[in-house]
Design an enzyme around this catalytic site. Structure first.
Site, PDB file in Angstrom:
ATOM      1  N   GLY A  48       0.849  -1.190   0.000  1.00 42.62           N
ATOM      2  CA  GLY A  48       0.000   0.000   0.000  1.00 42.62           C
ATOM      3  C   GLY A  48       0.877   1.230   0.000  1.00 42.62           C
ATOM      4  N   GLN A  53       2.891  10.044   1.746  1.00 39.12           N
ATOM      5  CA  GLN A  53       4.201   9.376   1.825  1.00 39.12           C
ATOM      6  C   GLN A  53       5.120   9.761   0.657  1.00 39.12           C
ATOM      7  OE1 GLN A  53       2.255   5.315   2.520  1.00 39.12           O
ATOM      8  NE2 GLN A  53       4.139   5.120   3.698  1.00 39.12           N
ATOM      9  N   CYS A  95       6.008  -0.153   7.588  1.00 38.20           N
ATOM     10  CA  CYS A  95       5.607   1.085   6.918  1.00 38.20           C
ATOM     11  C   CYS A  95       6.775   1.541   6.058  1.00 38.20           C
ATOM     12  CB  CYS A  95       5.262   2.154   7.954  1.00 38.20           C
ATOM     13  SG  CYS A  95       4.762   3.725   7.212  1.00 38.20           S
ATOM     14  N   LEU A  96       6.468   1.910   4.812  1.00 39.07           N
ATOM     15  CA  LEU A  96       7.539   2.330   3.907  1.00 39.07           C
ATOM     16  C   LEU A  96       8.166   3.644   4.366  1.00 39.07           C
ATOM     17  CD1 LEU A  96       5.878   1.340   0.498  1.00 39.07           C
ATOM     18  CD2 LEU A  96       7.559   0.060   1.841  1.00 39.07           C
ATOM     19  N   HIS A 137      -4.416   1.227   7.753  1.00 40.12           N
ATOM     20  CA  HIS A 137      -3.063   1.809   7.809  1.00 40.12           C
ATOM     21  C   HIS A 137      -2.967   2.978   6.805  1.00 40.12           C
ATOM     22  CE1 HIS A 137       1.501   1.081   8.039  1.00 40.12           C
ATOM     23  NE2 HIS A 137       1.382   1.921   7.016  1.00 40.12           N
ATOM     24  N   GLU A 138      -3.509   2.770   5.603  1.00 36.07           N
ATOM     25  CA  GLU A 138      -3.394   3.823   4.569  1.00 36.07           C
ATOM     26  C   GLU A 138      -4.306   5.008   4.881  1.00 36.07           C
ATOM     27  OE1 GLU A 138      -0.911   3.547   2.782  1.00 36.07           O
ATOM     28  OE2 GLU A 138      -0.555   1.410   3.090  1.00 36.07           O
ATOM     29  N   HIS A 141      -2.692   7.201   7.310  1.00 32.88           N
ATOM     30  CA  HIS A 141      -1.688   8.104   6.727  1.00 32.88           C
ATOM     31  C   HIS A 141      -2.334   9.419   6.281  1.00 32.88           C
ATOM     32  CE1 HIS A 141       2.212   6.164   6.624  1.00 32.88           C
ATOM     33  NE2 HIS A 141       1.743   5.064   6.067  1.00 32.88           N
TER      34      HIS A 141
HETATM   35  O1  K1U Z   1       1.725   2.451   3.834  1.00 30.97           O
HETATM   36  C1  K1U Z   1       2.790   1.858   3.868  1.00 30.97           C
HETATM   37  O2  K1U Z   1       3.745   2.311   4.467  1.00 30.97           O
HETATM   38  C2  K1U Z   1       2.920   0.540   3.153  1.00 30.97           C
HETATM   39  C3  K1U Z   1       2.880  -0.658   4.096  1.00 30.97           C
HETATM   40  C4  K1U Z   1       1.442  -1.129   4.220  1.00 30.97           C
HETATM   41  C5  K1U Z   1       1.092  -2.106   5.298  1.00 30.97           C
HETATM   42  C6  K1U Z   1       1.894  -3.151   5.664  1.00 30.97           C
HETATM   43  C7  K1U Z   1       1.502  -4.055   6.632  1.00 30.97           C
HETATM   44  C8  K1U Z   1       0.283  -3.906   7.246  1.00 30.97           C
HETATM   45  C9  K1U Z   1      -0.516  -2.864   6.904  1.00 30.97           C
HETATM   46  C10 K1U Z   1      -0.132  -1.963   5.922  1.00 30.97           C
HETATM   47  C11 K1U Z   1       3.775  -1.729   3.496  1.00 30.97           C
HETATM   48  O3  K1U Z   1       3.554  -2.186   2.432  1.00 30.97           O
HETATM   49  S1  K1U Z   1       5.139  -2.258   4.422  1.00 30.97           S
HETATM   50  C12 K1U Z   1       5.850  -3.541   3.415  1.00 30.97           C
HETATM   51  C13 K1U Z   1       5.063  -4.802   3.415  1.00 30.97           C
HETATM   52  O4  K1U Z   1       4.177  -4.999   4.200  1.00 30.97           O
HETATM   53  C14 K1U Z   1       5.377  -5.871   2.418  1.00 30.97           C
HETATM   54  C15 K1U Z   1       6.416  -5.755   1.553  1.00 30.97           C
HETATM   55  C16 K1U Z   1       6.677  -6.772   0.633  1.00 30.97           C
HETATM   56  C17 K1U Z   1       5.899  -7.901   0.600  1.00 30.97           C
HETATM   57  C18 K1U Z   1       4.857  -8.033   1.469  1.00 30.97           C
HETATM   58  C19 K1U Z   1       4.583  -7.014   2.383  1.00 30.97           C
HETATM   59 ZN    ZN Z   2       2.764   3.299   6.194  1.00 29.95          ZN
END
Ligand code: K1U
Ligand code: ZN
Length: 172
Positions: A48, A53, A95-96, A137-138, A141
């Site tokens: 997401g 972001q 979270c990225l 989560h999104e 943000h």
């Molecule tokens: O919004 C963001 O920072 C993105 C975040 C979203 C998220 C992750 C976990 C739970 C709820 C919301 C991410 O994508 S973090 C990376 C991640 O979860 C992932 C990366 C590669 C493969 C699978 C998952």
């Molecule tokens: Zn995030």
């Protein structure tokens, strides 16, 4: 594939601001931005990404929780949480904007979200499990909320201090 955008990290103040609704007349900007956001999310990789972001204070989110081999991107314009289950679930989130930081977050197991698609049509979707966590989560943000806000102050401060140290070392 569209160009990718740099992702903002904590403590950018943009990540703590409230994003503005997408309005009439924003269609072209939002279409171009959402394509770049999807490219950025896939490249990260993530499941997401919210517009703040990448430095845009707009209520725009992209999500794809599917497998890499079968992309299923969803673009949500002005998403709103309209219903949530009483049942809660705990899931580890990342979270990225907080690279290499993870924490267990408790949220409603199921949610219903109202949003507009890129063509302006009104839509609703329900999500449970990972999709529910990702939608919440999104949307957080867009309101300047980060997953670490759900952790104890002790754990949050420990993780944020560790991140600050890592980012400083990377910049040196
Ligand atoms: O919004 C963001 O920072 C993105 C975040 C979203 C998220 C992750 C976990 C739970 C709820 C919301 C991410 O994508 S973090 C990376 C991640 O979860 C992932 C990366 C590669 C493969 C699978 C998952
Ligand atoms: Zn995030």
């Amino acid at each position: 594939m569209s160009e990718t955008l740099p992702i903002l990290y904590v403590p950018s103040p943009i990540l703590r601001a409230k994003a503005k609704p997408v309005g009439p007349g924003d269609e072209d900007r939002v279409r171009a931005l959402s394509a770049k956001m999807l490219a950025t999310m896939y490249a990260a990789p993530g499941i997401g990404l919210a517009a703040p972001q990448v430095g845009e204070l707009l209520r725009l989110v992209v999500i794809d929780i599917g497998p890499k081999e079968a992309p299923a991107p969803i673009v949500l314009v002005n998403p709103e949480l309209v219903a949530q289950s009483r049942e809660l679930a705990v899931r580890e989130e990342g979270c990225l904007s907080l690279p290499n930081i993870f924490g267990d977050v408790q949220r409603p197991h199921q949610v219903k979200v109202r949003y507009q698609a890129l063509d302006g049509s009104r839509r609703e979707m329900e999500g449970e499990g990972l999709m529910s966590a990702c939608l919440q989560h999104e949307i957080d943000h867009l309101n300047g909320v980060l997953f670490v806000d759900y952790l104890s102050a002790l754990r949050r401060n420990m993780l944020l201090r560790r991140l600050a140290k890592e980012l400083k070392m990377k910049a040196e």
